[in-house]
Design an enzyme around this catalytic site. Structure first.
Site, PDB file in Angstrom:
ATOM      1  N   TYR A  73      84.587   3.938 -39.385  1.00  0.00           N
ATOM      2  CA  TYR A  73      85.039   2.657 -38.828  1.00  0.00           C
ATOM      3  C   TYR A  73      85.244   2.781 -37.318  1.00  0.00           C
ATOM      4  O   TYR A  73      84.894   1.877 -36.552  1.00  0.00           O
ATOM      5  CB  TYR A  73      86.359   2.253 -39.506  1.00  0.00           C
ATOM      6  CG  TYR A  73      86.805   0.851 -39.176  1.00  0.00           C
ATOM      7  CD1 TYR A  73      86.490  -0.217 -40.014  1.00  0.00           C
ATOM      8  CD2 TYR A  73      87.564   0.595 -38.032  1.00  0.00           C
ATOM      9  CE1 TYR A  73      86.897  -1.497 -39.714  1.00  0.00           C
ATOM     10  CE2 TYR A  73      87.970  -0.692 -37.726  1.00  0.00           C
ATOM     11  CZ  TYR A  73      87.645  -1.741 -38.566  1.00  0.00           C
ATOM     12  OH  TYR A  73      88.052  -3.011 -38.264  1.00  0.00           O
ATOM     13  N   PHE A 126      68.529 -19.680 -22.502  1.00  0.00           N
ATOM     14  CA  PHE A 126      68.026 -19.730 -23.875  1.00  0.00           C
ATOM     15  C   PHE A 126      68.957 -20.643 -24.682  1.00  0.00           C
ATOM     16  O   PHE A 126      70.100 -20.874 -24.282  1.00  0.00           O
ATOM     17  CB  PHE A 126      67.973 -18.320 -24.473  1.00  0.00           C
ATOM     18  CG  PHE A 126      67.483 -18.336 -25.895  1.00  0.00           C
ATOM     19  CD1 PHE A 126      66.181 -18.702 -26.177  1.00  0.00           C
ATOM     20  CD2 PHE A 126      68.322 -18.018 -26.949  1.00  0.00           C
ATOM     21  CE1 PHE A 126      65.728 -18.756 -27.498  1.00  0.00           C
ATOM     22  CE2 PHE A 126      67.878 -18.070 -28.261  1.00  0.00           C
ATOM     23  CZ  PHE A 126      66.578 -18.444 -28.533  1.00  0.00           C
ATOM     24  N   ASP A 127      68.491 -21.164 -25.830  1.00  0.00           N
ATOM     25  CA  ASP A 127      69.287 -22.190 -26.527  1.00  0.00           C
ATOM     26  C   ASP A 127      70.667 -21.722 -26.978  1.00  0.00           C
ATOM     27  O   ASP A 127      71.657 -22.434 -26.810  1.00  0.00           O
ATOM     28  CB  ASP A 127      68.485 -22.848 -27.669  1.00  0.00           C
ATOM     29  CG  ASP A 127      67.999 -21.885 -28.742  1.00  0.00           C
ATOM     30  OD1 ASP A 127      68.324 -20.696 -28.673  1.00  0.00           O
ATOM     31  OD2 ASP A 127      67.289 -22.339 -29.667  1.00  0.00           O
ATOM     32  N   ASP A 217      70.535 -11.497 -19.012  1.00  0.00           N
ATOM     33  CA  ASP A 217      70.232 -11.778 -20.410  1.00  0.00           C
ATOM     34  C   ASP A 217      68.903 -11.063 -20.647  1.00  0.00           C
ATOM     35  O   ASP A 217      67.834 -11.605 -20.388  1.00  0.00           O
ATOM     36  CB  ASP A 217      70.126 -13.292 -20.629  1.00  0.00           C
ATOM     37  CG  ASP A 217      69.743 -13.640 -22.058  1.00  0.00           C
ATOM     38  OD1 ASP A 217      69.568 -12.709 -22.871  1.00  0.00           O
ATOM     39  OD2 ASP A 217      69.608 -14.837 -22.364  1.00  0.00           O
ATOM     40  N   ALA A 219      67.083  -9.581 -23.286  1.00  0.00           N
ATOM     41  CA  ALA A 219      66.482  -9.330 -24.605  1.00  0.00           C
ATOM     42  C   ALA A 219      65.108  -8.667 -24.455  1.00  0.00           C
ATOM     43  O   ALA A 219      64.724  -7.827 -25.255  1.00  0.00           O
ATOM     44  CB  ALA A 219      66.355 -10.647 -25.363  1.00  0.00           C
ATOM     45  N   LYS A 260      64.839  -7.730 -29.948  1.00  0.00           N
ATOM     46  CA  LYS A 260      63.549  -7.831 -29.255  1.00  0.00           C
ATOM     47  C   LYS A 260      63.196  -6.434 -28.733  1.00  0.00           C
ATOM     48  O   LYS A 260      62.684  -5.610 -29.465  1.00  0.00           O
ATOM     49  CB  LYS A 260      63.646  -8.856 -28.109  1.00  0.00           C
ATOM     50  CG  LYS A 260      63.659 -10.306 -28.576  1.00  0.00           C
ATOM     51  CD  LYS A 260      65.001 -10.783 -28.997  1.00  0.00           C
ATOM     52  CE  LYS A 260      65.100 -12.276 -29.157  1.00  0.00           C
ATOM     53  NZ  LYS A 260      66.400 -12.681 -29.734  1.00  0.00           N
ATOM     54  N   HIS A 452      67.332 -28.038 -33.975  1.00  0.00           N
ATOM     55  CA  HIS A 452      65.982 -27.658 -34.406  1.00  0.00           C
ATOM     56  C   HIS A 452      66.004 -26.750 -35.629  1.00  0.00           C
ATOM     57  O   HIS A 452      65.038 -26.690 -36.370  1.00  0.00           O
ATOM     58  CB  HIS A 452      65.219 -26.987 -33.262  1.00  0.00           C
ATOM     59  CG  HIS A 452      65.959 -25.866 -32.607  1.00  0.00           C
ATOM     60  ND1 HIS A 452      67.118 -26.056 -31.912  1.00  0.00           N
ATOM     61  CD2 HIS A 452      65.721 -24.543 -32.580  1.00  0.00           C
ATOM     62  CE1 HIS A 452      67.549 -24.892 -31.457  1.00  0.00           C
ATOM     63  NE2 HIS A 452      66.722 -23.956 -31.857  1.00  0.00           N
TER      64      HIS A 452
HETATM   65  O1  PLI Z   1      69.004 -14.251 -31.602  1.00  0.00           O
HETATM   66  P1  PLI Z   1      70.072 -13.455 -30.935  1.00  0.00           P
HETATM   67  O2  PLI Z   1      71.421 -13.984 -31.224  1.00  0.00           O
HETATM   68  O3  PLI Z   1      69.966 -12.003 -31.220  1.00  0.00           O
HETATM   69  O4  PLI Z   1      69.826 -13.555 -29.358  1.00  0.00           O
HETATM   70  C1  PLI Z   1      69.993 -14.731 -28.637  1.00  0.00           C
HETATM   71  C2  PLI Z   1      69.073 -14.743 -27.456  1.00  0.00           C
HETATM   72  C3  PLI Z   1      69.579 -14.596 -26.211  1.00  0.00           C
HETATM   73  N1  PLI Z   1      68.768 -14.596 -25.124  1.00  0.00           N
HETATM   74  C4  PLI Z   1      67.430 -14.732 -25.214  1.00  0.00           C
HETATM   75  C5  PLI Z   1      66.610 -14.728 -23.989  1.00  0.00           C
HETATM   76  C6  PLI Z   1      66.842 -14.886 -26.452  1.00  0.00           C
HETATM   77  O5  PLI Z   1      65.531 -15.012 -26.525  1.00  0.00           O
HETATM   78  C7  PLI Z   1      67.669 -14.905 -27.633  1.00  0.00           C
HETATM   79  C8  PLI Z   1      67.137 -15.116 -28.911  1.00  0.00           C
HETATM   80  N2  PLI Z   1      65.884 -15.483 -29.086  1.00  0.00           N
HETATM   81  C9  PLI Z   1      65.304 -15.870 -30.212  1.00  0.00           C
HETATM   82  C10 PLI Z   1      66.001 -15.920 -31.515  1.00  0.00           C
HETATM   83  C11 PLI Z   1      63.937 -16.295 -30.120  1.00  0.00           C
HETATM   84  O6  PLI Z   1      63.340 -16.636 -31.157  1.00  0.00           O
HETATM   85  O7  PLI Z   1      63.391 -16.311 -29.003  1.00  0.00           O
END
Ligand code: PLI
Length: 460
Positions: A73, A126-127, A217, A219, A260, A452
């Protein structure tokens, strides 16, 4: 021998069968899903290009690393192994694991919102990032370069900040009201478009002058580093990891959806350069939201897989193949006259549905129409990135019109072959040749937030 596209730098050791459906079946399946591809079962999808998030294939070394996961943990060996890798790549002092990118946003973003009337500024939010900015009581401002909207025109770094827009936003809103500047690299919503090092350096200069923090950000930060190496003068002889390190040197914190460029199916990262106070705040809030600060919603074994995946994603051979796959699909579509965001970015081909189906107005969601048509044609699942995703103004509740109506064909990492992408290209080209038959959609049910994902529709 010189090939245009690099072949797979891996062999396939295990396979997952996928099912081919008939067109008659898909007509029923899509209707049952409320004409929302998010509601399709994956077993009813032949080639799934919904997202590159958590959908890639792990390597043998990642699977092997999972076997040594420490599920303690508190203070697990897995945590310290992952922490070592994150600190090595970023050069930052503090690291907190979270279950995915939005977990990082939920914990981190509210910490900088200290009073009412604050803003986050990004190249493009991002959304989920936008949603967490708004949930934290702030508002989101996008300042991407105008070239990003000039779909057919080549620009090496369409993800860049427009420096004039950024300076204007800071001056208009007041620097004391800017919670932070979020550099999204690569810039997902603009087409997975890269941000140049020169642009990041300039943004850092402006942030320093105004006493504003920069949050990456990141990813897809490794894919961004690849583009910098390929396209920006002075970086051709540098290792990808060193380009990444320079990137991190221009920011104060790093939020990552590790699904990613972490090459894992679930996971996330908060890393903070040297701000102990901010680290302590995040460490406090990660406990109720995500978990104890040394696991933050991740299994020990998943932290080990991520520690290995982060390094694999910085391998240049891997990155070249990855980005070549995206280019292969982009080139096929462009050669057939299909309008796409050009040049293609790092993780997806973005089809310009405003030009594809100009007869469908924005509030009847042209990109959803094209997306549904390619599912019906070949069982390929893509995703709408346009006015449907953008949603409504949080204050006036008015349906916002997106400047771009895009269908994203997102390529998962190490999952599909060039042959799969051939099938995708054929389907899109077929729909393009019959584009006059496409119809718009209206809501049957509209969900109030991130609509969406869960709304349902009726064809018009
Ligand atoms: O899907 P998450 O919660 O692991 O990450 C959110 C997220 C944050 N920033 C960026 C640039 C993203 O592209 C992102 C998630 N993207 C998704 C789910 C996508 O389909 O592009």
């Amino acid at each position: 021998m010189k090939r245009k596209y690099v072949a797979e730098p891996y062999r396939i050791k295990m396979v997952e069968p996928i099912r081919v459906t008939t067109k008659a079946e898909r007509i029923k399946l899509l209707k049952n899903a409320g004409y929302n591809p998010f509601s399709l079962r994956s077993e009813d999808v032949y080639i799934d290009l919904l997202t590159d998030s958590g959908t890639g294939a792990m390597s043998q070394d990642q699977w092997a690393a999972m076997m040594i996961g420490d599920e303690a943990y508190a203070g697990s060996k897995s945590f310290y192994r992952l922490e070592g890798v994150v600190k090595n790549i970023t050069g930052y002092e503090y690291f907190i694991p979270v279950h995915q990118g939005r977990g990082a946003e939920k914990v981190f973003l509210p910490q900088l919102v200290t009073h009412e009337g604050m803003y986050y500024i990004s190249n493009l939010h991002f959304d989920t990032t936008r949603a967490h900015v708004e949930l934290a009581g702030a508002r989101a401002i996008d300042c991407v370069v105008e070239d990003c909207y000039d779909i057919d025109h080549y620009h090496a770094f369409k993800g860049n900040f427009c420096i004039e827009k950024l300076e204007k936003a800071i001056a208009e809103k007041g620097k004391e009201n800017i919670a932070g500047i979020i550099m999204t690299i690569t810039n997902n919503s603009a087409g997975g478009q890269p941000v140049s090092m020169a642009n990041m350096r300039k943004v850092k200069e402006i942030a320093d002058k105004n006493g504003i923090m920069i949050i990456i950000d990141g990813a897809r930060y490794a894919e961004n580093a690849f583009f910098v190496k390929e396209r920006e003068e002075g970086y051709q002889d540098m290792d990808i990891i060193d380009i990444a390190r320079e990137t991190f040197s221009y920011a104060d914190a790093f939020l990552m959806s590790a699904k990613k460029d972490g090459l894992v199916n679930m996971g996330g990262i908060i890393a903070i350069k040297n701000n102990e106070h901010l680290y302590n705040l995040c460490r406090t809030f990660v406990v109720p939201y995500e978990g104890f600060p040394t696991y933050g919603g991740m299994n020990g074994r998943d932290m080990d897989a991520l520690a290995v995946g982060l390094m694999e994603a910085l391998d240049e051979n891997y990155l070249r193949h990855r980005i070549d796959q995206v280019r292969f699909l982009g080139d096929k579509l462009r050669d057939a006259g299909v309008p796409i965001q050009y040049p293609v970015g790092g993780h997806a081909v973005f089809v310009d549905c405003k030009s594809f189906a100009p007869h469908i107005p924005y509030d009847q969601f042209p990109a959803l129409s094209v997306t549904n048509a390619i599912y019906l044609e070949a069982g390929v699942r893509a995703v709408e990135i346009g006015s449907l995703l953008l949603g409504r103004d949080p204050d006036t509740k008015k349906n916002l019109e997106s400047r771009m109506e895009l269908m994203r064909l997102t390529i998962p990492r190490r999952l599909y072959t060039y042959d799969h992408l051939d099938v995708v290209a054929e389907a899109v080209i077929h729909v393009y040749e019959h584009r006059n038959e496409l119809k718009g959609y209206e809501f049957q049910y509209e969900s109030p937030i991130l609509r969406h994902f869960t709304s349902t529709f009726k064809p018009l």
